[in-house]
Write a protein that holds these residues in place. Structure first.
Motif, PDB file in Angstrom:
ATOM      1  N   MET A   1      19.102  50.804  -7.154  1.00  0.00           N
ATOM      2  CA  MET A   1      19.332  49.388  -6.885  1.00  0.00           C
ATOM      3  C   MET A   1      19.058  49.065  -5.419  1.00  0.00           C
ATOM      4  SD  MET A   1      22.753  48.328  -9.020  1.00  0.00           S
ATOM      5  CE  MET A   1      22.733  46.756  -8.137  1.00  0.00           C
ATOM      6  N   ASP A   2      18.462  47.907  -5.162  1.00  0.00           N
ATOM      7  CA  ASP A   2      18.167  47.500  -3.790  1.00  0.00           C
ATOM      8  C   ASP A   2      19.398  46.958  -3.078  1.00  0.00           C
ATOM      9  OD1 ASP A   2      15.483  48.157  -4.059  1.00  0.00           O
ATOM     10  OD2 ASP A   2      14.976  46.198  -4.886  1.00  0.00           O
ATOM     11  N   VAL A   3      20.370  46.411  -3.841  1.00  0.00           N
ATOM     12  CA  VAL A   3      21.554  45.815  -3.234  1.00  0.00           C
ATOM     13  C   VAL A   3      22.793  46.511  -3.778  1.00  0.00           C
ATOM     14  CG1 VAL A   3      22.935  43.723  -2.971  1.00  0.00           C
ATOM     15  CG2 VAL A   3      20.445  43.577  -2.961  1.00  0.00           C
ATOM     16  N   VAL A   4      23.545  47.171  -2.891  1.00  0.00           N
ATOM     17  CA  VAL A   4      24.808  47.788  -3.289  1.00  0.00           C
ATOM     18  C   VAL A   4      25.969  47.262  -2.447  1.00  0.00           C
ATOM     19  CG1 VAL A   4      23.742  49.883  -4.187  1.00  0.00           C
ATOM     20  CG2 VAL A   4      24.411  49.771  -1.770  1.00  0.00           C
ATOM     21  N   ASN A   5      25.665  46.527  -1.385  1.00  0.00           N
ATOM     22  CA  ASN A   5      26.700  45.897  -0.571  1.00  0.00           C
ATOM     23  C   ASN A   5      26.087  44.706   0.154  1.00  0.00           C
ATOM     24  OD1 ASN A   5      25.411  46.887   1.870  1.00  0.00           O
ATOM     25  ND2 ASN A   5      26.362  48.878   1.451  1.00  0.00           N
ATOM     26  N   VAL A   6      26.875  44.046   0.964  1.00  0.00           N
ATOM     27  CA  VAL A   6      26.429  42.810   1.603  1.00  0.00           C
ATOM     28  C   VAL A   6      25.214  43.025   2.500  1.00  0.00           C
ATOM     29  CG1 VAL A   6      28.029  43.062   3.538  1.00  0.00           C
ATOM     30  CG2 VAL A   6      27.232  40.774   2.878  1.00  0.00           C
ATOM     31  N   ASP A   7      25.045  44.213   3.044  1.00  0.00           N
ATOM     32  CA  ASP A   7      23.900  44.470   3.917  1.00  0.00           C
ATOM     33  C   ASP A   7      22.571  44.333   3.182  1.00  0.00           C
ATOM     34  OD1 ASP A   7      25.620  44.976   6.016  1.00  0.00           O
ATOM     35  OD2 ASP A   7      25.647  47.145   5.689  1.00  0.00           O
ATOM     36  N   GLY A   8      22.592  44.486   1.860  1.00  0.00           N
ATOM     37  CA  GLY A   8      21.362  44.363   1.078  1.00  0.00           C
ATOM     38  C   GLY A   8      20.970  42.933   0.773  1.00  0.00           C
ATOM     39  N   LEU A   9      21.843  41.981   1.088  1.00  0.00           N
ATOM     40  CA  LEU A   9      21.545  40.575   0.829  1.00  0.00           C
ATOM     41  C   LEU A   9      20.689  40.024   1.970  1.00  0.00           C
ATOM     42  CD1 LEU A   9      25.068  39.396  -0.424  1.00  0.00           C
ATOM     43  CD2 LEU A   9      23.067  40.008  -1.811  1.00  0.00           C
ATOM     44  N   THR A  10      19.416  40.358   1.936  1.00  0.00           N
ATOM     45  CA  THR A  10      18.482  39.968   2.988  1.00  0.00           C
ATOM     46  C   THR A  10      17.530  38.890   2.483  1.00  0.00           C
ATOM     47  OG1 THR A  10      16.834  41.611   2.346  1.00  0.00           O
ATOM     48  CG2 THR A  10      18.571  42.318   3.882  1.00  0.00           C
ATOM     49  N   ALA A  11      16.864  38.238   3.421  1.00  0.00           N
ATOM     50  CA  ALA A  11      15.875  37.220   3.055  1.00  0.00           C
ATOM     51  C   ALA A  11      14.744  37.844   2.245  1.00  0.00           C
ATOM     52  CB  ALA A  11      15.329  36.544   4.314  1.00  0.00           C
ATOM     53  N   GLY A  12      14.361  39.069   2.594  1.00  0.00           N
ATOM     54  CA  GLY A  12      13.301  39.740   1.851  1.00  0.00           C
ATOM     55  C   GLY A  12      13.702  40.009   0.406  1.00  0.00           C
ATOM     56  N   LEU A  14      16.005  38.396  -1.373  1.00  0.00           N
ATOM     57  CA  LEU A  14      16.134  37.121  -2.068  1.00  0.00           C
ATOM     58  C   LEU A  14      14.764  36.544  -2.406  1.00  0.00           C
ATOM     59  CD1 LEU A  14      18.027  34.921  -3.130  1.00  0.00           C
ATOM     60  CD2 LEU A  14      17.969  33.883  -0.845  1.00  0.00           C
ATOM     61  N   ALA A  15      13.833  36.644  -1.481  1.00  0.00           N
ATOM     62  CA  ALA A  15      12.482  36.142  -1.746  1.00  0.00           C
ATOM     63  C   ALA A  15      11.844  36.890  -2.907  1.00  0.00           C
ATOM     64  CB  ALA A  15      11.621  36.276  -0.486  1.00  0.00           C
ATOM     65  N   GLY A  16      12.067  38.198  -2.986  1.00  0.00           N
ATOM     66  CA  GLY A  16      11.518  38.972  -4.087  1.00  0.00           C
ATOM     67  C   GLY A  16      12.104  38.578  -5.418  1.00  0.00           C
ATOM     68  N   VAL A  17      13.390  38.287  -5.453  1.00  0.00           N
ATOM     69  CA  VAL A  17      14.054  37.881  -6.699  1.00  0.00           C
ATOM     70  C   VAL A  17      13.569  36.504  -7.139  1.00  0.00           C
ATOM     71  CG1 VAL A  17      16.272  37.190  -7.692  1.00  0.00           C
ATOM     72  CG2 VAL A  17      16.095  39.310  -6.372  1.00  0.00           C
ATOM     73  N   LEU A  18      13.479  35.583  -6.183  1.00  0.00           N
ATOM     74  CA  LEU A  18      13.100  34.209  -6.527  1.00  0.00           C
ATOM     75  C   LEU A  18      11.595  34.021  -6.654  1.00  0.00           C
ATOM     76  CD1 LEU A  18      15.570  32.178  -4.237  1.00  0.00           C
ATOM     77  CD2 LEU A  18      15.844  32.805  -6.654  1.00  0.00           C
ATOM     78  N   GLY A  19      10.820  34.958  -6.113  1.00  0.00           N
ATOM     79  CA  GLY A  19       9.377  34.850  -6.193  1.00  0.00           C
ATOM     80  C   GLY A  19       8.785  33.835  -5.253  1.00  0.00           C
ATOM     81  N   ARG A  20       9.460  33.581  -4.128  1.00  0.00           N
ATOM     82  CA  ARG A  20       8.965  32.622  -3.135  1.00  0.00           C
ATOM     83  C   ARG A  20       9.634  32.892  -1.804  1.00  0.00           C
ATOM     84  NH1 ARG A  20      12.982  28.491  -2.818  1.00  0.00           N
ATOM     85  NH2 ARG A  20      14.404  28.485  -4.629  1.00  0.00           N
ATOM     86  N   GLU A  21       9.067  32.355  -0.729  1.00  0.00           N
ATOM     87  CA  GLU A  21       9.659  32.513   0.591  1.00  0.00           C
ATOM     88  C   GLU A  21      10.963  31.707   0.682  1.00  0.00           C
ATOM     89  OE1 GLU A  21       8.718  34.494   3.099  1.00  0.00           O
ATOM     90  OE2 GLU A  21       7.231  35.299   1.688  1.00  0.00           O
ATOM     91  N   VAL A  22      11.912  32.243   1.429  1.00  0.00           N
ATOM     92  CA  VAL A  22      13.190  31.543   1.555  1.00  0.00           C
ATOM     93  C   VAL A  22      13.512  31.184   3.007  1.00  0.00           C
ATOM     94  CG1 VAL A  22      14.133  32.639  -0.502  1.00  0.00           C
ATOM     95  CG2 VAL A  22      14.516  33.687   1.731  1.00  0.00           C
ATOM     96  N   GLY A  23      12.764  31.724   3.962  1.00  0.00           N
ATOM     97  CA  GLY A  23      13.029  31.410   5.364  1.00  0.00           C
ATOM     98  C   GLY A  23      14.303  32.077   5.859  1.00  0.00           C
ATOM     99  N   GLU A  24      14.958  31.452   6.821  1.00  0.00           N
ATOM    100  CA  GLU A  24      16.174  32.020   7.410  1.00  0.00           C
ATOM    101  C   GLU A  24      17.304  32.019   6.379  1.00  0.00           C
ATOM    102  OE1 GLU A  24      19.280  31.240  11.126  1.00  0.00           O
ATOM    103  OE2 GLU A  24      17.479  29.987  10.871  1.00  0.00           O
ATOM    104  N   LEU A  25      18.044  33.119   6.328  1.00  0.00           N
ATOM    105  CA  LEU A  25      19.131  33.273   5.359  1.00  0.00           C
ATOM    106  C   LEU A  25      20.451  33.465   6.084  1.00  0.00           C
ATOM    107  CD1 LEU A  25      20.100  33.714   2.387  1.00  0.00           C
ATOM    108  CD2 LEU A  25      19.686  36.160   2.769  1.00  0.00           C
ATOM    109  N   ARG A  26      21.473  32.714   5.664  1.00  0.00           N
ATOM    110  CA  ARG A  26      22.828  32.896   6.165  1.00  0.00           C
ATOM    111  C   ARG A  26      23.721  33.346   5.011  1.00  0.00           C
ATOM    112  NH1 ARG A  26      24.783  27.533   8.508  1.00  0.00           N
ATOM    113  NH2 ARG A  26      23.279  26.662   7.032  1.00  0.00           N
TER     114      ARG A  26
END
Length: 340
Positions: A1-12, A14-26
């Motif tokens: 799995m790519d995400v096992v904790n909060v550190d895995g919640l990256t813009a990259g 998220l963009a891969g999951v959604l299939g589009r660019e997401v820009g800055e992520l908070r």
């Protein structure tokens, strides 16, 4: 799995999951996360919610079955029913642990119900109609057993629960003390000897049962007309009326329930019929509702007695649920129905 904790919640990611660019992520923590952790992801003008297991590996693995049940709901079940839930963009769980991630619609500005305060009759009716969207579309559908987390429980599966139920009831009563009225304590104890037959009865009518369909697990739109259910870790196959009885009894003040419960059950039944449920007359639906009231003490006593995060608010919540549920059991003669 790519995400096992909060550190895995990256813009990259998220963009891969959604299939589009997401820009800055908070990423912002949301809620207290008693059996998991929830984060709001902000990017541009959009927000989504990510749900992850707790940080402790032991807690993750202990709850792996519950996490798997919720992931399977979003992977295999949610798209086949009509109950309003958060739209799921991504659901994943490891095969050999409790590591999981859910990426869900952010339901804001909807607000969580308040289990202690209760709700209005209109809110209870809206929640009951939404519940029919879970039960109706796959009513008595044998293919539900193809989902690896779902099955009808038999005597062997409930043996441990039956062995624990009496001691758990006493543990609950000892823990809450004076928060439980004597008449309610007597009702709780009266449920113990009949819970075995109750659990095994009426299995000819089965469906998807949320298992904890109550106000704290419901999100209401600002005008209270739209209701969405969250937290699907306790999904099972059982008598559908268990969810309905649990909702109505734990949500409404006893006087409101007495005055309006028949109309709420009728609204639920009307919605079921609209989903194609046949050979289920209203009188039988009402009888199932009365019979199913023992869902309240069963879930509340276990939920409170074995909670890993006891709190003053939690104790008051369980006390309120049990007081309302026991009043309904007595008013409706549910123990007499179970004994028939």
């Amino acid at each position: 799995m790519d995400v096992v904790n909060v550190d895995g919640l990256t813009a990259g990611w998220l963009a891969g999951v959604l299939g589009r660019e997401v820009g800055e992520l908070r990423v912002e923590r949301v809620g207290t996360g008693q059996i998991g952790a929830c984060y709001r992801l902000r990017f541009g003008d959009e927000t989504l919610l990510a749900k992850l297991p707790p940080a402790d590996p032991g807690e993750r693995d202990m709850m792996a079955g519950a996490y798997r049940g919720e992931v399977r709901f979003y992977q295999q079940v949610a798209g086949t029913v009509a109950v309003r839930t958060p739209y799921c963009h991504h659901a994943e769980i490891a095969e050999d642990s409790g590591d999981f991630v859910l990426l869900l619609e952010d339901l804001a500005p909807a607000e969580q119900g308040d289990q202690i305060a209760g709700c209005t009759v209109e809110e209870a009716r809206a929640a009951a109609v939404n519940l029919a969207g879970l039960h109706g579309p796959r009513w008595c559908d044998p293919t539900l057993a193809e989902v690896d987390t779902l099955s009808l429980n038999g005597p062997e599966e409930i043996a441990l629960l039956l062995e624990m139920y009496g001691p758990t009831t006493e543990l609950f009563l000892d823990g809450l003390g004076d928060l439980v009225a004597p008449q309610d304590a007597a009702t709780l104890r009266a449920c113990v000897p009949v819970i075995g037959p109750w659990l095994l009865a009426r299995q000819e009518r089965f469906g998807l049962v949320h298992g904890d369909y109550r106000l704290d697990n419901l999100m209401f739109s600002p005008d209270s007309t739209d209701v969405a259910a969250v937290d699907w870790q306790t999904l099972s196959l059982a008598l559908p009326a268990r969810d309905l009885a649990y909702l109505v009894a734990t949500s409404l003040a006893p006087d409101d329930r007495r005055a309006h419960e028949r109309d709420i059950v009728a609204a639920y039944h009307h919605a079921l019929v609209g989903y194609g449920v046949a050979d289920y007359p209203f009188d039988l639906c009402w009888e199932d509702y009365v019979f199913a009231m023992l869902q309240v003490p069963l879930v509340a006593t276990f939920g409170c007695a074995y909670s890993t995060s006891r709190s003053e608010r939690g104790d008051r919540m369980f006390a309120a649920m049990v007081a309302r549920g026991c009043a309904a059991i007595r008013d409706l003669g549910s123990l007499d129905v179970v004994g028939q």
